[in-house]
Design an enzyme around this catalytic site. Structure first.
Site, mmCIF file in Angstrom:
data_model
loop_
_atom_site.group_PDB
_atom_site.id
_atom_site.type_symbol
_atom_site.label_atom_id
_atom_site.label_comp_id
_atom_site.label_asym_id
_atom_site.label_seq_id
_atom_site.Cartn_x
_atom_site.Cartn_y
_atom_site.Cartn_z
ATOM 1 C CE LYS A 30 -13.637 51.169 80.607
ATOM 2 N NZ LYS A 30 -14.222 50.032 81.342
ATOM 3 C CB SER A 62 -12.451 46.875 80.174
ATOM 4 O OG SER A 62 -13.558 47.497 80.829
ATOM 5 C CB SER A 114 -14.296 46.447 83.763
ATOM 6 O OG SER A 114 -14.262 45.354 82.896
#
Lengths: 465, 56
Positions: free
Chosen positions: A77, A147, A171
């Site tokens: 990420k 996210s 997330s």
């Protein structure tokens, strides 16, 4: 070889020479080139992943087996710092830069032999559940969640074998649910956040996003452990997480279903799928009982206070020098709102967390796991500002709905996993959330593995991927 | 209402300040629920450690 191979399948085949790291990387890169222009899950690729695969292959030929992830392409990420790929944390605001140094989690993955193939998109500063411009692989007109939306989309579409995520209010689990994959948030402090761009220090968790429960267990085994660079990490013994997933059974397992807060305001297909899952646990010999936790009614105010105030503290200098004016409007508003949270409200929220943690501690005196939906909805369309939930079709904002069932486990720091438990009438994945007492990741994984093994959800893949 | 923002050191154009306060209204309502709890005797989840930065 399958584009949807798992670590558990691939790792032994790589070691045995049945699968070549180079061939695996070539296929993964070819899929990214073919599919990702329509998904946008990656923000950048490593400079020479094929070279890394060649090195991994040469090492295997020499008999150097460096670890459980040897030659496995894993995506990171874009809020995890890396020394060889830039980090943006999803922001394009001018004047914002991040150090080119490796985060603890990325370092551990590499030490275990993983090839870090690229960085996946995050909603700006991990604030939000849309993650533009990433599309959901199951329906490109829908959001992947966030996210960690880029990681979820990449895993679901077969553009990496696994990925990392971060989870402050849901997330990891939200996009895992929307994209039909497994997302694991271990106990707060199990996995180091050192080198991950902070969002809210006491709520942030790092963890794996995978195509199977066993893969989540393998990655947790690599990522977990004390790290002096993250003062929140726990100095607690680690468990054999993968072993917990083998021949798992739910017979005799004590299962609690929290009937308030988690039920009654879900889309009907979601509620039905989760009730079927609960029925499966009962049929398998688990002892299922309904409970209520009335204090959950105060949880939203608490997480708002902690998350907004913490995020504003992190961005305080940017707020004062005007850099936040270049954030996307939704994130800028959230960061600015944190300045309105009073100190007393923030402390009261931290007092409330103790109350809620004690409620769950009492619950876990008579239960091994809590199960329920990860999300009240399936993936909304990009244009949807609101969704309809519950039998009466009440309207709720997408942002409010998407984290409603996940944030309680950030407030409490309990280990929580999301795994697929069916599809709605539009063919969109539905997520089941399993939670256990602190440090009981093996219990979470055992229950999840048993459920997964009895269903074929993980073997279904997006139609165009 | 702009006085509230000024006192808090939040310097925004008037329209943006109004939008900020409007957006915060729903959040304030949730925090107001939390304020109704009497948690006087509850220690916060955060525990200060005076030895945290001191070499041992």
């Amino acid at each position: 070889m399958s584009a949807f191979g798992t670590i558990a399948d691939l790792a032994p085949r790589l070691r045995a020479g049945d699968v070549s790291p180079v061939a695996l990387m070539e296929e993964t890169l070819a899929r990214i080139a073919s599919i990702d222009p329509g998904l946008h899950s990656y923000i950048c690729l490593a400079s020479d992943p094929l070279g890394a695969a060649r090195a991994a292959e040469a090492a295997l030929r020499r008999g150097d087996d460096v670890g459980p992830l040897h030659g496995i392409p894993i995506a990171i990420k874009d809020n995890y710092l890396t020394a060889d790929m830039p980090t943006t944390a999803g922001t394009t605001a001018p004047g914002v830069t991040f150090p080119m140094r490796v985060s603890a989690a990325a370092a551990r993955l590499r030490t275990a032999g993983a090839i870090l193939i690229g960085k996946t998109r995050t909603h700006e500063y991990a604030w939000g559940t849309v993650t533009p411009p990433v599309c959901n692989p199951w329906d490109r007109g829908r959001i992947p969640g966030g996210s960690s939306g880029g990681s979820a989309a990449a895993v679901a579409a077969g553009l990496c074998v696994a990925a990392t995520g971060s989870d402050t209010g849901g997330s990891i689990r939200i996009p895992a649910s929307f994209c039909g994959i497994v997302g694991l948030k271990a106990t707060f402090g199990r996995v180091s956040r050192a080198g991950i761009v902070p969002h809210s220090w006491s709520l942030d968790h790092a963890g794996p996003m995978t195509r199977s429960v066993a893969d989540a267990a393998i990655l947790l085994g690599v990522l977990a452990g004390r790290d002096p660079a993250d003062p929140a990490t726990l100095d607690a013994p680690l468990d054999d997480y993968l072993a917990a997933t083998a021949d798992a059974s739910v017979s005799g397992l004590r299962v609690a279903v929290v009937r308030n807060h988690f039920f009654g305001r879900n889309q009907p297909d979601v509620e039905a799928a989760v009730e079927r899952a609960i029925g499966w646990f009962a049929a398998g010999g688990a002892v299922v009982r309904d409970v209520t936790l009335p204090n959950l009614a105060y949880g939203l105010g608490a997480i708002f206070a902690v998350e907004l105030a913490s995020s504003s503290a992190y961005h305080d200098q940017a707020l004062r020098d005007g850099r936040t004016r270049h954030f996307t409007p939704d994130v800028r508003l959230l960061v600015e709102m944190g300045r309105l949270v009073s100190g007393a409200d923030m402390v009261k929220a931290e007092q409330f967390r103790r109350v809620l943690m004690r409620d769950y501690a009492r619950l876990f005196e008579e239960a091994d796991i809590v199960i329920g939906p990860t999300e009240p909805i399936t993936a909304p369309r990009f244009a949807d500002g609101t969704v309809r939930v519950g039998a009466d079709g009440a309207e709720e904002s997408v942002l409010a709905a998407t984290w409603r069932l996940t944030y309680p486990y950030n407030l409490t720091g309990l280990p929580a996993i999301s795994l697929p438990c069916g599809f709605d009438r539009d063919g969109l994945p539905i997520g089941l959330q399993i939670v256990a007492r602190p440090l009981a990741e093996t219990t979470v994984l055992r229950a999840a593995a048993a459920y997964e093994a009895a269903h074929d959800w993980k073997d279904r893949h997006p139609p165009d991927a | 209402m702009s006085d509230v923002l000024t006192v808090m050191g939040i310097d925004l154009p008037e329209a943006e300040g109004a939008a900020l306060l409007a957006a915060y209204r729903d959040i304030a309502a949730e925090i107001a629920k939390l304020r109704m709890l009497d948690l006087s005797d509850e220690h916060p989840a955060v525990v200060f450690d005076p030895l945290g930065e001191t070499p041992r």
